[in-house]
Design an enzyme around this catalytic site. Structure first.
Site, PDB file in Angstrom:
ATOM      1  N   THR A  19       0.801  -1.222   0.000  1.00  0.00           N
ATOM      2  CA  THR A  19       0.000   0.000   0.000  1.00  0.00           C
ATOM      3  C   THR A  19       0.835   1.275   0.000  1.00  0.00           C
ATOM      4  OG1 THR A  19      -0.181  -0.085   2.424  1.00  0.00           O
ATOM      5  CG2 THR A  19      -1.936  -1.137   1.145  1.00  0.00           C
ATOM      6  N   GLY A  20       2.171   1.133   0.005  1.00  0.00           N
ATOM      7  CA  GLY A  20       3.019   2.317  -0.131  1.00  0.00           C
ATOM      8  C   GLY A  20       2.892   2.921  -1.522  1.00  0.00           C
ATOM      9  N   VAL A  98      14.128  -4.684  -2.561  1.00  0.00           N
ATOM     10  CA  VAL A  98      14.654  -3.602  -3.393  1.00  0.00           C
ATOM     11  C   VAL A  98      15.128  -2.391  -2.592  1.00  0.00           C
ATOM     12  CG1 VAL A  98      13.102  -4.310  -5.251  1.00  0.00           C
ATOM     13  CG2 VAL A  98      12.391  -2.483  -3.700  1.00  0.00           C
ATOM     14  N   GLU A 100      17.130   0.303  -0.479  1.00  0.00           N
ATOM     15  CA  GLU A 100      18.508   0.665  -0.168  1.00  0.00           C
ATOM     16  C   GLU A 100      18.667   0.896   1.336  1.00  0.00           C
ATOM     17  OE1 GLU A 100      19.755   4.031  -2.388  1.00  0.00           O
ATOM     18  OE2 GLU A 100      19.846   2.950  -4.286  1.00  0.00           O
ATOM     19  N   TYR A 161      21.134  -0.564 -16.844  1.00  0.00           N
ATOM     20  CA  TYR A 161      20.000  -0.062 -17.624  1.00  0.00           C
ATOM     21  C   TYR A 161      20.481   0.470 -18.976  1.00  0.00           C
ATOM     22  CZ  TYR A 161      17.896   0.388 -12.905  1.00  0.00           C
ATOM     23  OH  TYR A 161      17.467   0.191 -11.627  1.00  0.00           O
ATOM     24  N   GLU A 211      32.170  -3.990 -11.144  1.00  0.00           N
ATOM     25  CA  GLU A 211      32.843  -2.745 -10.778  1.00  0.00           C
ATOM     26  C   GLU A 211      34.069  -3.080  -9.931  1.00  0.00           C
ATOM     27  OE1 GLU A 211      29.811  -0.756  -8.570  1.00  0.00           O
ATOM     28  OE2 GLU A 211      30.045  -2.006  -6.805  1.00  0.00           O
ATOM     29  N   HIS A 250      28.931   2.092  -4.119  1.00  0.00           N
ATOM     30  CA  HIS A 250      28.338   0.897  -3.544  1.00  0.00           C
ATOM     31  C   HIS A 250      29.041   0.475  -2.259  1.00  0.00           C
ATOM     32  CE1 HIS A 250      26.414  -0.574  -7.569  1.00  0.00           C
ATOM     33  NE2 HIS A 250      25.639   0.247  -6.892  1.00  0.00           N
TER      34      HIS A 250
END
Length: 314
Positions: A19-20, A98, A100, A161, A211, A250
């Site tokens: 519901t967020g 997902v 962070e 992406y 990376e 990161h």
């Protein structure tokens, strides 16, 4: 569970924190990609449903009513660990988180909970995973998704992406895309995905977005050797121009002694048979040359001119 999903099994998906505001948006976008979302979970249950999907107050009730086996977790960072524990206790076998900023100690506890249950965890801090044309768990951008022959595993969200968007414009899509994230402690790592893509018939080649920092790419190189991985592997390594002593963005991008450097990753991956690049343009050209433009059903033609391929360290 992940291997079964890539192999064709259709997961029945819950969204925890449904519901967020962001969760409601991405629930709709995931459904648009073909994801079978059977329920949502919200401790406050602000609404009985989201986009027609019923919302429950706990995972146990949701799994009992919907027979869900997969969960996408979209809750605040300090709530991720209890959400993962609740999902696993309810019988969920694939978790995608997902958010962070999950504390490292929480991530360590979550790793043990998931491992002891024999489940799979993608995250934390991941854009998710997708099988274009069939499934999306998380928020990978639709503009970078298309069915095709490339298996993608990535640390960096934004870099992956852009690389995948450029490949899609060249007519080359993905057989599966798993964003492992860049945290120090995480669920599935690059090396864990090697046998999955090795046995996946729809994957003709693998693209890795890595990376500098950490040892995950060196671990990947070892796994490629152990499993005698015989499909082409293309690796883009970010951070070649990072000044010495400057921390990457990161949390897992830390250099320890002689491991984690650009040179050590290049050496290990090249020795394992991978083609390593520090420029995304060169990687795209190499993949296009090796795979061709037939990776998508639409058969889109190239929109970019060819450039020379310059693997890193050569």
């Amino acid at each position: 569970m992940l291997r079964d999903v890539l192999g064709g099994r259709t997961p029945r998906v819950l969204v925890q924190g449904a519901t967020g505001r962001a969760a409601q948006l991405h629930l709709r976008l995931m459904r648009r990609c073909g994801t079978e979302i059977v329920g949502g979970v919200s401790l406050t249950r602000k609404t009985p449903d989201v986009d027609g999907v019923p919302v429950f107050t706990g995972c146990a009730e949701a799994v009992l009513e919907t027979r869900a086996d997969t969960s996408v977790i979209m809750v605040p960072a300090l709530s991720v660990l209890p959400a993962i524990a609740e999902a696993i206790d309810a019988g969920i076998r694939l978790v995608v988180s997902v958010t962070e900023g999950m504390p490292v100690q929480d991530a360590m506890r979550a790793w043990h909970i998931v491992r002891d249950a024999g489940a799979d965890w993608i995250g934390p801090s991941t854009p998710g995973m997708a099988i274009p044309g069939r499934l999306k768990l998380g928020f990978l951008p639709d503009a970078a998704l298309a069915p095709g022959p490339i298996g993608v595993m990535s640390k960096s969200g934004t870099l992956s992406y852009e690389v995948c968007r450029r490949l899609v414009r060249r007519g080359i899509g993905q057989s599966g895309w798993i964003g492992v994230g860049g945290d120090v402690v995480k669920g599935l790592r690059f090396a864990d995905l090697v046998p999955t893509f090795h046995h996946h018939g729809g994957t003709r080649a693998v693209l890795v977005i890595g990376e500098i920092g950490g040892t995950e790419e060196e671990e990947l190189a070892e796994a490629l050797r152990i499993h005698r991985f015989d499909k082409p592997v293309f690796v883009v390594l970010a951070g070649s121009s990072a000044p010495e002593g400057v921390t990457m963005g990161h949390a897992g991008a830390l250099i320890h002694g002689g491991r984690g450097t650009l040179a050590s990753k290049q050496e290990a991956l090249s020795a394992a048979g991978a083609k390593v690049f520090t420029r995304m343009e060169d990687a795209v050209e190499a993949i296009a040359e090796a795979i061709g433009g037939g990776g998508m059903a639409s058969g889109q033609s190239s929109e970019e001119t060819s450039r020379s391929v310059r693997p890193a360290g050569r």
